[in-house]
Design an enzyme around this catalytic site. Structure first.
Site, PDB file in Angstrom:
ATOM      1  N   SER A 292      34.667  46.049  48.580  1.00 26.91           N
ATOM      2  CA  SER A 292      36.130  45.637  49.215  1.00 26.91           C
ATOM      3  C   SER A 292      36.186  46.766  50.259  1.00 26.91           C
ATOM      4  CB  SER A 292      37.013  45.295  48.259  1.00 26.91           C
ATOM      5  OG  SER A 292      38.000  44.522  49.090  1.00 26.91           O
TER       6      SER A 292
ATOM      7  N   ASP B 252      32.609  34.413  49.360  1.00 25.02           N
ATOM      8  CA  ASP B 252      33.549  35.137  49.388  1.00 25.02           C
ATOM      9  C   ASP B 252      34.122  35.013  50.674  1.00 25.02           C
ATOM     10  OD1 ASP B 252      35.116  37.345  49.999  1.00 25.02           O
ATOM     11  OD2 ASP B 252      33.460  38.929  49.756  1.00 25.02           O
TER      12      ASP B 252
ATOM     13  N   HIS C   1      34.378  37.126  45.713  1.00 22.18           N
ATOM     14  CA  HIS C   1      34.588  38.489  46.066  1.00 22.18           C
ATOM     15  C   HIS C   1      34.088  39.400  44.846  1.00 22.18           C
ATOM     16  CE1 HIS C   1      36.183  41.460  48.727  1.00 22.18           C
ATOM     17  NE2 HIS C   1      36.969  41.908  47.814  1.00 22.18           N
TER      18      HIS C   1
END
Length: 707
Positions: A554, A635, A667
């Site tokens: 991330s 995602d 994600h």
């Protein structure tokens, strides 16, 4: 676990039993919890509802049906739970003191029900509440299986959101339903009273829980009614974070129509709202509130409604004239009232731990900052142990223990272990001796903190390769807590010293450090990481910084791509980027647009220079370090095109690189078989470049079209 692990491998991590938080009964003698365990031999998951005898510390299995979920005490011996069918949900009741006995059905609903809560409101009545999908117009429960399937798969949108997290948004919303359970005879069954379940949100534009991660903590029930959190319907949820607290007065929970929800006003505090909880007395409500209505990582403030029958007197704990608040911590998770409603208990991050605190239950008496009750690990869930007992029952984890239940006395601060799923790490071959930490100089007039995980056979006279782990968020932090996705012990047991720095943007070190990353993504945080690397080289003689790898997901993935184009990237043998940003210029393909607006200093057309300044793609011409890129199709926060673009750049430049994708993950990589592939690919990649053993890793674990 019944068999001790000889080495903590990804298989051991992913197949270890996973326990839920344990919930004690009102008498404090028994605690309900669930446990699941995946087998890579049978490729299947086992699941059970269990009850723990708190005194003798022995647990008993009650049910092993995976359709049975959310066990919730309704008396000292009985509990309700949900039985989930293909398109229906049944509310069931069972006796925890009678293992093997059959449960009975209270009611069945033609939809998917979840997030149940119960509360004894007197006169033999137990208030019941739950959430379920509803028709946005009528407020009635809906079942997607009953909806007519269109001939076309086309979807047309005329407003935000189009999609959120990992799903395209539909017109249906979650409703909050209430009802009453009662026994006609003392020893008879519970029955759902007429008129059944009623949607407290019918006729409003409100939704609870708040998607995508809302749960039962978004509302509470008490003898005076229901309090709940919902998005402000007048603000677009893709552009603003503001959620409000609402109150619906109820007396019997059999009202055929709920009064309209009343909003609780909080003055200049206009951000997220969370975790409303009724006092045991039933008239007070405590909750959390943020100030900024476009900032998901603002500081939580504790708030009190002294009497829900008068919503005009909301009070803030530790309020200051400048609006910053006098307590520089962020209370996370649940809020618990003491038995006599004189104290509150909250958990908050502090320097890599999540600590339990106590404070007076009224702002007027909270003249001193909250007192810590625990020191190490991460307190995740906590409850009153028993009526009149005064102690708390905690569910915690640490870097070596995946689940522990304990009891803490708020007066003496004594903590007593009741149960550890991993025997305090021994089942994994892990010990607290592997854990370490250090402080290093930040890029400005501040210090930063880092956690360290060493191999279980650590020898200080040897040198170990470095696994440099960069956290996501970016407003997040590495902590003394367990994870099945980024577990530092997995890297340590491969032969690395894993270092987890908490640079600018991290939580648990004061709000100023958290806020410092805004509009400075590749600035202070990058310089902090450079300083951390140099500190390791100068002060940890057992770490070989000439044989180092860096990994991140991330925001951590963004930083990996940023590092690639900057000098720090040349100090690593290999990099791993999971769900990272390739170009900030494409940030507007995300779903929660309030995030780039705040982090980059405005919209793309208002502050294009701000987006360009911290764009990793602008430095792709410098990319040279071997890199593994991982991304998933579902995602929607960071679309897979970001991973593909990074891989394309690496390949075009002739940089050794590998692309791993999952078509059915978001994600996070959550499915056990996919997670095992993830671990083998990641470990195989970094071990290849550092010279560690790659046996059984990487090659052959995933289908590839080109090598």
């Amino acid at each position: 676990m019944t068999v001790m692990a000889t080495k903590f491998t990804p298989e051991v991590l992913l197949s270890a039993p996973r326990r839920s938080a344990a919930v004690p009964n009102p008498a404090g003698t028994l605690a309900l919890f669930t446990v699941s365990q995946y087998s890579f031999e049978s490729h299947s998951k086992d699941y059970a509802i269990k009850v723990l005898d708190i005194k003798n510390r022995h647990s008993t299995q009650l049910f092993d049906d995976p359709a049975y979920t959310e066990p919730t005490w309704v008396s000292d011996t009985e509990f309700v739970f949900l039985k989930n069918g293909d398109s229906t949900t049944s509310l069931m009741v069972a006796d925890a003191t009678k293992p093997g006995s059959d449960p009975y059905e209270v009611s069945s609903f033609n939809t998917s029900v979840s997030n149940i809560k119960v509360k004894d409101i007197g006169n033999g009545t137990v208030a019941f509440a739950c959430t379920a999908p509803t028709d946005a117009a009528s407020g009635a429960m809906v079942n997607s299986a009953d909806e007519k399937k269109p001939l076309s798969t086309a979807r047309v949108y005329t407003s935000l959101f189009v999609r959120h997290w990992d799903a395209y948004v539909s017109e249906n919303k979650q409703g909050l339903f209430y009802g009453a359970l009662k026994k006609e005879k003392k020893d008879g069954p519970f029955k759902l009273q007429e008129p059944g379940l009623v949607n407290a949100l019918a006729g409003t534009r409100l939704e609870c829980p708040v998607p995508p991660f809302g749960d039962a903590s978004d509302y509470d029930i008490g003898p005076e009614g229901v309090v709940f959190v919902a998005k402000d319907p007048d603000l677009n949820p893709a552009l603003w974070t503001k959620t409000d607290l609402y109150y619906v007065p109820l007396k019997t929970f059999t009202e055929e129509k709920a009064p309209l929800p009343q909003v609780v006003k909080t003055g200049k505090l206009q951000g997220y709202t969370g975790t409303p909880v009724f006092s045991h007395g039933g008239t007070q409500v405590v909750f959390k509130r943020m100030r900024d209505r476009r900032y998901e990582s603002d500081k939580w403030r504790l708030m009190l409604v002294p009497d829900v029958r008068d919503l005009s007197a909301v009070q803030e704990f530790y309020e200051t004239a400048d609006g910053e608040g006098g307590w520089d911590m962020r209370p996370e998770g649940p809020i618990v009232w003491s038995d006599d409603d004189t104290e509150l208990y909250v958990a908050a991050e502090k320097e890599g731990r999540q600590i339990l605190y106590k404070l007076p239950a009224t702002p007027l008496e909270a003249t001193e900052l909250p007192q810590p009750l625990t020191r190490d690990g991460t307190v995740g869930d906590f409850r009153n142990l028993a009526r009149g007992d005064g102690r708390l029952f905690l569910t915690s984890t640490s870097l070596v223990d995946n689940s522990s239940y304990s009891i803490v006395d708020p007066k003496s601060k004594e903590v007593g272990l009741v149960s550890s799923s991993s025997k305090e790490g021994k089942s994994f071959g892990l010990t607290r001796r592997q854990f370490d930490e250090f402080w290093f100089k930040g890029a400005g007039d501040y210090r930063c903190h880092a956690l360290v995980m060493k191999p279980s056979d650590f020898d200080p006279s040897k040198k170990y390769p470095l696994a440099f782990l960069i956290h996501g968020g970016p407003q997040g932090a590495w902590g003394d807590s367990w994870s099945t996705r980024w577990n530092p012990a997995v890297f340590a047991e491969q032969g690395y010293v894993a270092v987890m720095p908490n640079p600018t943007g991290s939580t648990g070190y004061g709000q100023a450090l958290t806020d410092g990353i805004a509009e400075d993504w590749g600035g202070r945080p990058y310089n902090d990481l450079e300083n951390c690397f140099e500190h390791i080289a100068d002060n940890l003689p057992y770490v070989d910084t000439n044989n180092a790898v860096a990994l991140g997901a991330s925001y951590g993935g963004y930083m990996i791509n940023w590092i690639q184009g900057h000098p720090l990237g040349r100090k690593f043998k290999a990099l791993v980027c999971h769900d990272g940003i390739f170009s900030t210029m494409s940030d507007w393909s995300t779903e929660e647009l309030f995030f780039p607006i705040r982090e980059m200093g405005g919209t793309l057309w208002e502050n294009r220079e701000g987006y360009e300044k911290w764009d990793p793609a602008a430095f792709a011409g410098e990319w040279a370090t071997p890199q593994l890129v991982i991304h998933s199709e579902l995602d929607y926060r960071l679309p897979i095109s970001e991973g593909l673009a990074a891989f394309n750049a690496l390949q075009t430049r002739g940089v050794p690189s590998r692309f791993l994708m999952f078509p059915d993950e978001n994600h996070w990589v959550l499915k056990p078989e996919n997670s095992l592939v993830w671990h083998k690919e990641v470990l195989g990649w970094i071990n290849k470049w550092t010279g560690l053993d790659t046996t059984g890793l990487s090659e052959g674990t995933a289908k590839t079209t080109l090598k």
